[in-house]
Scaffold this motif. Structure first.
Motif, PDB file in Angstrom:
ATOM      1  N   ASP A 218      28.411  38.061  74.830  1.00  0.00           N
ATOM      2  CA  ASP A 218      28.251  39.177  75.757  1.00  0.00           C
ATOM      3  C   ASP A 218      26.939  39.909  75.515  1.00  0.00           C
ATOM      4  O   ASP A 218      26.330  40.440  76.444  1.00  0.00           O
ATOM      5  CB  ASP A 218      29.423  40.152  75.620  1.00  0.00           C
ATOM      6  CG  ASP A 218      30.722  39.574  76.160  1.00  0.00           C
ATOM      7  OD1 ASP A 218      30.669  38.599  76.937  1.00  0.00           O
ATOM      8  OD2 ASP A 218      31.804  40.086  75.788  1.00  0.00           O
ATOM      9  N   ARG A 219      26.503  39.959  74.250  1.00  0.00           N
ATOM     10  CA  ARG A 219      25.253  40.635  73.911  1.00  0.00           C
ATOM     11  C   ARG A 219      24.044  39.712  74.055  1.00  0.00           C
ATOM     12  O   ARG A 219      22.929  40.170  74.286  1.00  0.00           O
ATOM     13  CB  ARG A 219      25.299  41.135  72.457  1.00  0.00           C
ATOM     14  CG  ARG A 219      26.492  41.992  72.125  1.00  0.00           C
ATOM     15  CD  ARG A 219      26.356  42.519  70.705  1.00  0.00           C
ATOM     16  NE  ARG A 219      27.603  43.057  70.205  1.00  0.00           N
ATOM     17  CZ  ARG A 219      27.736  43.709  69.072  1.00  0.00           C
ATOM     18  NH1 ARG A 219      26.676  43.925  68.313  1.00  0.00           N
ATOM     19  NH2 ARG A 219      28.908  44.168  68.677  1.00  0.00           N
ATOM     20  N   GLU A 220      24.278  38.415  73.836  1.00  0.00           N
ATOM     21  CA  GLU A 220      23.208  37.422  73.864  1.00  0.00           C
ATOM     22  C   GLU A 220      23.614  36.285  74.800  1.00  0.00           C
ATOM     23  O   GLU A 220      24.128  35.254  74.373  1.00  0.00           O
ATOM     24  CB  GLU A 220      22.951  36.904  72.447  1.00  0.00           C
ATOM     25  CG  GLU A 220      21.822  35.919  72.324  1.00  0.00           C
ATOM     26  CD  GLU A 220      20.505  36.491  72.806  1.00  0.00           C
ATOM     27  OE1 GLU A 220      19.943  35.904  73.755  1.00  0.00           O
ATOM     28  OE2 GLU A 220      20.048  37.509  72.254  1.00  0.00           O
ATOM     29  N   ASP A 335      29.454  42.061  65.226  1.00  0.00           N
ATOM     30  CA  ASP A 335      28.395  43.032  64.923  1.00  0.00           C
ATOM     31  C   ASP A 335      27.451  42.482  63.859  1.00  0.00           C
ATOM     32  O   ASP A 335      26.229  42.633  63.962  1.00  0.00           O
ATOM     33  CB  ASP A 335      29.006  44.348  64.437  1.00  0.00           C
ATOM     34  CG  ASP A 335      29.753  45.100  65.538  1.00  0.00           C
ATOM     35  OD1 ASP A 335      29.523  44.807  66.729  1.00  0.00           O
ATOM     36  OD2 ASP A 335      30.579  45.974  65.196  1.00  0.00           O
ATOM     37  N   ALA A 338      25.237  39.805  65.289  1.00  0.00           N
ATOM     38  CA  ALA A 338      24.197  40.401  66.136  1.00  0.00           C
ATOM     39  C   ALA A 338      23.057  40.952  65.289  1.00  0.00           C
ATOM     40  O   ALA A 338      21.876  40.819  65.643  1.00  0.00           O
ATOM     41  CB  ALA A 338      24.802  41.494  67.011  1.00  0.00           C
TER      42      ALA A 338
END
Length: 384
Positions: A218-220, A335, A338
């Motif tokens: 979702d972040r990358e 986390d 990330a």
């Protein structure tokens, strides 16, 4: 010369095969008997039964198989007694192997015994060395700080190096070819997902690892994932990942596994020797692991150190973040992954710790299998 070897895990199978290769080089007349996996069988061992029957870890995991394991122990001890080997060489898997050594000593009191992989008495249950000394004469240690612990307990012990320093690893060309074959762009971060080599580990950790990877994706959005695994559990792994929102590449062949390690940018791994494989390839990692509640409670009560990751222990750092037991949760794991993607300083700290680890484990010296073979032959010569 006759040797009876017993391994119960894939890592022990690899150790045993390298030792056998070294022994054949130094003592060509050697004959092997015992229990081992495909690598040991390639070196000339005919296994009494499939090694996988011994691949059980954790109190609650062992209990359902206790009777079957006990039968195999008696079968193995009697087979060894009949062969009357110059030495019994047990490889890791201490719960089974040390009981085997004790039972063989009952059947054949003069039997010389060697154990490959010192117990982690520096991490937990320090009195294990004393109990081990009742049935083991000589120890082959993977870590340079272990011999004094074994010698204080009454055994002889040699540091023979860790096999990870002798493994063949892929180079940049193989890494680039792997990415091209799998359609992974040079700018796409590649994550290795390594939920363990045992079926129980994969069942327990796989869903949480999958959720952590989904959150990282979702972040990358450009994230790609590879799952290196073993042929014996590859069908189970493929079934597990087929519903993940991030569709990984499952890799089971040895050459492809090595190329995946060389191509990776980071990894999420179960605790174990895989952390050293990642270190050998300079792949920054997050380590996560969980037992059932009872096994975890017992381990925490007995622990003498605050980390289980071998890179942290050997390098005397805490560069690799860990999420163990109740902390093995997708959110915090995502986390930490990330941060590894975003924080160059954190990545550099891990890579420096990995370089120290490899040097201390014997990189650049004589290969561990040959060093272990020399240690075995020296012990047998001394103890005649």
């Amino acid at each position: 010369m006759k040797l009876f070897l017993v391994a119960g895990e894939p890592s022990g199978d690899a150790l045993g095969a390298a030792l056998m290769a070294g022994l054949k080089q130094l003592a060509p007349d050697v004959a092997f008997h015992g229990v081992g996996g495909p690598r040991m069988q390639q070196q000339g061992l005919t296994s009494l039964f499939p090694m996988e029957e011994l691949s059980v870890m954790g109190l609650m995991e062992v209990l359902p198989k206790y009777r079957a394991l006990k039968r195999r122990l008696e079968e193995t001890a009697r087979a060894a007694a009949e062969i009357a080997p110059d030495a019994l060489i047990t490889i890791d898997s201490p719960d089974f192997c040390l009981r085997l050594a004790a039972r063989l000593r009952e059947l054949r009191p003069q039997q010389r015994t060697i154990h490959y992989v010192a117990p982690t008495v520096w991490a937990w249950r320090p009195k294990r060395a004393e109990r081990m000394a009742r049935v083991i004469d000589h120890v082959l240690a993977l870590f340079p700080f272990e011999p004094p612990y074994m010698e204080r307990a009454g055994m002889t012990c040699d540091f023979v190096g860790h096999p990870v320093v002798a493994e063949p690893w892929a180079g940049p060309d193989q890494a680039a070819a792997f990415r091209a074959e799998k359609g992974i762009g040079r700018d796409q971060p590649l994550l290795l997902c390594l939920p363990g080599s045992r079926r129980g580990e994969v069942r327990r950790l796989g869903p949480r690892f999958g959720e952590a990877i989904a959150r990282l994706r979702d972040r990358e959005p450009s994230l790609r994932v590879a799952v290196p695994t073993l042929p014996s559990i590859a069908p189970m792994v493929r079934q597990m990942v087929e519903h993940w929102p991030v569709q990984p590449v499952v890799v089971e062949q040895a050459d492809a596994r090595r190329a995946a390690f060389a191509a990776a940018d980071l990894a999420l791994a179960a605790s174990g020797t895989v952390s050293l494989e990642l270190a050998a390839n300079s792949v920054p990692m997050v380590v996560a692991y969980d037992f059932n509640r009872l096994s975890w409670w017992m381990i925490r009560r007995a622990a003498l150190i605050d980390t289980v990751t071998l890179v942290n222990i050997v390098s005397d750092t805490r560069a690799v973040p860990e999420f163990l037991g109740p902390d093995c949760r997708p959110g915090p794991i995502a986390d930490a992954l990330a941060r590894l993607l975003d924080d160059d300083a954190e990545r550099r700290a891990q890579i420096e710790a990995m370089e120290v680890t490899m040097q201390r484990l014997g990189r650049g010296q004589e290969v561990p299998g040959l060093r272990a073979a020399r240690s075995v032959l020296d012990f047998l010569a001394r103890s005649q």
